[in-house]
Design a protein around this motif. Structure first.
Motif, PDB file in Angstrom:
ATOM      1  N   LEU A 143       0.793   4.062  -2.970  1.00 17.66           N
ATOM      2  CA  LEU A 143       0.544   5.480  -2.708  1.00 17.66           C
ATOM      3  C   LEU A 143       1.719   6.337  -3.183  1.00 17.66           C
ATOM      4  O   LEU A 143       1.521   7.452  -3.685  1.00 17.66           O
ATOM      5  CB  LEU A 143       0.290   5.708  -1.216  1.00 17.66           C
ATOM      6  N   THR A 166       0.830  -1.214   0.000  1.00 20.61           N
ATOM      7  CA  THR A 166       0.000   0.000   0.000  1.00 20.61           C
ATOM      8  C   THR A 166       0.857   1.254   0.000  1.00 20.61           C
ATOM      9  O   THR A 166       0.563   2.223  -0.725  1.00 20.61           O
ATOM     10  CB  THR A 166      -0.925   0.004   1.231  1.00 20.61           C
ATOM     11  N   PRO A 176      -7.477  -0.289  -8.218  1.00 22.53           N
ATOM     12  CA  PRO A 176      -7.272  -1.257  -7.130  1.00 22.53           C
ATOM     13  C   PRO A 176      -6.747  -2.581  -7.646  1.00 22.53           C
ATOM     14  O   PRO A 176      -6.724  -2.847  -8.855  1.00 22.53           O
ATOM     15  CB  PRO A 176      -8.692  -1.420  -6.553  1.00 22.53           C
ATOM     16  N   MET A 214      -8.804   7.636  -2.613  1.00 21.21           N
ATOM     17  CA  MET A 214      -7.819   8.371  -3.419  1.00 21.21           C
ATOM     18  C   MET A 214      -8.439   9.094  -4.602  1.00 21.21           C
ATOM     19  O   MET A 214      -8.070  10.222  -4.915  1.00 21.21           O
ATOM     20  CB  MET A 214      -6.724   7.421  -3.913  1.00 21.21           C
ATOM     21  N   ILE A 270      -9.100   1.779  -0.471  1.00 13.41           N
ATOM     22  CA  ILE A 270      -8.106   2.855  -0.579  1.00 13.41           C
ATOM     23  C   ILE A 270      -8.340   3.651  -1.859  1.00 13.41           C
ATOM     24  O   ILE A 270      -8.253   4.879  -1.878  1.00 13.41           O
ATOM     25  CB  ILE A 270      -6.677   2.269  -0.537  1.00 13.41           C
ATOM     26  N   THR A 271      -8.663   2.946  -2.948  1.00 12.97           N
ATOM     27  CA  THR A 271      -8.979   3.630  -4.205  1.00 12.97           C
ATOM     28  C   THR A 271     -10.207   4.508  -4.054  1.00 12.97           C
ATOM     29  O   THR A 271     -10.266   5.617  -4.610  1.00 12.97           O
ATOM     30  CB  THR A 271      -9.216   2.594  -5.327  1.00 12.97           C
ATOM     31  N   LEU A 290      -8.855  -4.245   0.901  1.00 10.25           N
ATOM     32  CA  LEU A 290      -8.133  -3.053   1.353  1.00 10.25           C
ATOM     33  C   LEU A 290      -7.822  -2.130   0.179  1.00 10.25           C
ATOM     34  O   LEU A 290      -8.018  -0.906   0.248  1.00 10.25           O
ATOM     35  CB  LEU A 290      -6.839  -3.458   2.061  1.00 10.25           C
ATOM     36  N   SER A 291      -7.345  -2.708  -0.905  1.00 11.77           N
ATOM     37  CA  SER A 291      -6.958  -1.931  -2.082  1.00 11.77           C
ATOM     38  C   SER A 291      -8.147  -1.186  -2.674  1.00 11.77           C
ATOM     39  O   SER A 291      -8.043  -0.020  -3.058  1.00 11.77           O
ATOM     40  CB  SER A 291      -6.344  -2.866  -3.128  1.00 11.77           C
TER      41      SER A 291
END
Length: 328
Positions: free
Chosen positions: A81, A77, A121, A154, A150-151, A146-147
Motif C-alpha cells: 500500500l 500488505t 495482486p 484499491m 485488496i486489489t 488477501l492480496s
C-alpha cells in the motif's frame, strides 16, 4: 535425456523464450499468416484455462485447516500500500509540462506502467514457486487471496483519479474485478476442496504427478510471453519510452523482491514474503491497464514478467544446487 533435463531445470526461461520465438515466427513469416489468425483466439481462450488448472492442482495440495493470516501478511500488505501511495502521489503531482526526455503524456504512461506492477495482486503462481523453494504453501495461498481482494478495493479508488476520462464507478469496477477474482481464484479452490475431501481416488492421481502445477504454469507463461511480445512490437511509443518502462520495471522488481525478503527474515519466512511482494499477477495487471488506463501501460507488467521469472529461475536453480550439495 540431456535436453529433457535442461528443460526440467530451466522450465521458466525455456517457456518465455519459446513463447517469444513462436510469436515472432507466426507474426513475421508471411506463409504463416493464416495459421496465426487461426491460433490467436485459441491462445487467448486457453490462457484462463491454464491458470485455472494451475490453481486447481495447487489447491489440491493445500491443507485448508492451515490457511490463516499471519503477521508477515500484514507487513507485506502495508509496504504494498505504501508503494502504491508513493506512485499515486507522484502521478497526481505530475506537472503538465515537458521534461528533458519525455512529454507529460509519456511520463504519465511510464508511471501508470509502474503502478500496474505494484497494484497488481500477488501472482496465483507464487504459491507454486514457493512450494518449489520449500516454503509454506498454505501461507502463500492465504496471502494470494488477501492480496487479490485488496486489489479489488484499491483499483476502483485509484484509477478514476489517474484517468479522468475513464467512465468508471467504484461499484462497477468492484464487481467487474471481483468477478475475475472469483472465477480464477475462488472457484478452483472450491473444486479442489471437493476433490480432496470427497473424490479421494482422483485426488491421489492429481497429487501423484510431481510438479504438475509448475509445468502447467510454464505453458501459461509461454502464452503470456507471446502476448507480451505482441504488445511491445505493436506499441505506438518511442524506443526511449519502452526502454525506460523496461529498465524501471527491472529496478522495481528487484526492490519489491528485496523488501519482501527483508520483511520475511524477521518472521523466518524469507522465501514466502519475497514472492508475496515481488511476484505479481502480470496477466491480470495487463488486463487492468488495457481496460482502465492507457493501453501502453500494459507494457510495464509485460516486461515485469521477464524480470520476475528470471529471479524465480535463479531462486529455483539455487535451491536445487543447495539440495544437491546436501545430498553429497
Amino acid at each position: 535425456m540431456g535436453v529433457v533435463r535442461f528443460v526440467k531445470d530451466w522450465t521458466l526461461p525455456v517457456a518465455m523464450g519459446l513463447g517469444a520465438v513462436l510469436y515472432l515466427v507466426f507474426a513475421f513469416v508471411p506463409a504463416l499468416d493464416g495459421a496465426a489468425l487461426f491460433f490467436a483466439p485459441i491462445m487467448e481462450a486457453i490462457l484462463p484455462l491454464f491458470m485455472f488448472l494451475v490453481l486447481f492442482v495447487t489447491f489440491c495440495k493445500v491443507d485448508f485447516h492451515k490457511m490463516r493470516p499471519v503477521w508477515w501478511h500484514l507487513w507485506i500488505t502495508v509496504f504494498n500500500l505504501l508503494f502504491v501511495a508513493i506512485v499515486m502521489t507522484i502521478i497526481l503531482l505530475l506537472p503538465n509540462r515537458n521534461s528533458s526526455l519525455f512529454t507529460h503524456h509519456s511520463s504519465l504512461i511510464l508511471l501508470e506502467a509502474l503502478l500496474m506492477c505494484i497494484i497488481a495482486p500477488c501472482a496465483t503462481a507464487a504459491a507454486v514457486v514457493t512450494q518449489k523453494l520449500g516454503g509454506s504453501l498454505e501461507e502463500m495461498t492465504t496471502f494470494t487471496f488477501l492480496s487479490n481482494f485488496i486489489t479489488v478495493l484499491m483499483v476502483p479508488l485509484c484509477f478514476p483519479m489517474i484517468e479522468k476520462s475513464a467512465d468508471i464507478t467504484f461499484m462497477a469496477a468492484f464487481w467487474k474485478i471481483l468477478y475475475q477474482v472469483v472465477t480464477l481464484l475462488v472457484v478452483p479452490m472450491l473444486l479442489a476442496y471437493i476433490v480432496k475431501h470427497y473424490m479421494h481416488r482422483l485426488h491421489r492421481k492429481i497429487i501423484s504427478v510431481r510438479d504438475l502445477s509448475f509445468y502447467l504454469w510454464g505453458c501459461s507463461l509461454m502464452i503470456v510471453t507471446g502476448t507480451t511480445v505482441k504488445n511491445i512490437v505493436h506499441a505506438e511509443a518511442s524506443i526511449w519510452l519502452l526502454t525506460a518502462i523496461a529498465l524501471l520495471g527491472l529496478v522495481l522488481c528487484v526492490i519489491q523482491f528485496a523488501v519482501g525478503r527483508f520483511i520475511g527474515h524477521y518472521f523466518n519466512r524469507t522465501q514466502e514474503a519475497g514472492q508475496a511482494l515481488g511476484q505479481k499477477n502480470t496477466a491480470f495487471a495487463i488486463w487492468l491497464g488495457v481496460t482502465y488506463l492507457n493501453p501502453l501501460s500494459s507494457v510495464g507488467p509485460g516486461c515485469y514478467i521477464l524480470w520476475q521469472n528470471i529471479i524465480n529461475s535463479v531462486e529455483i536453480w539455487q535451491e536445487r544446487k543447495n539440495k544437491l550439495a546436501k545430498n553429497d
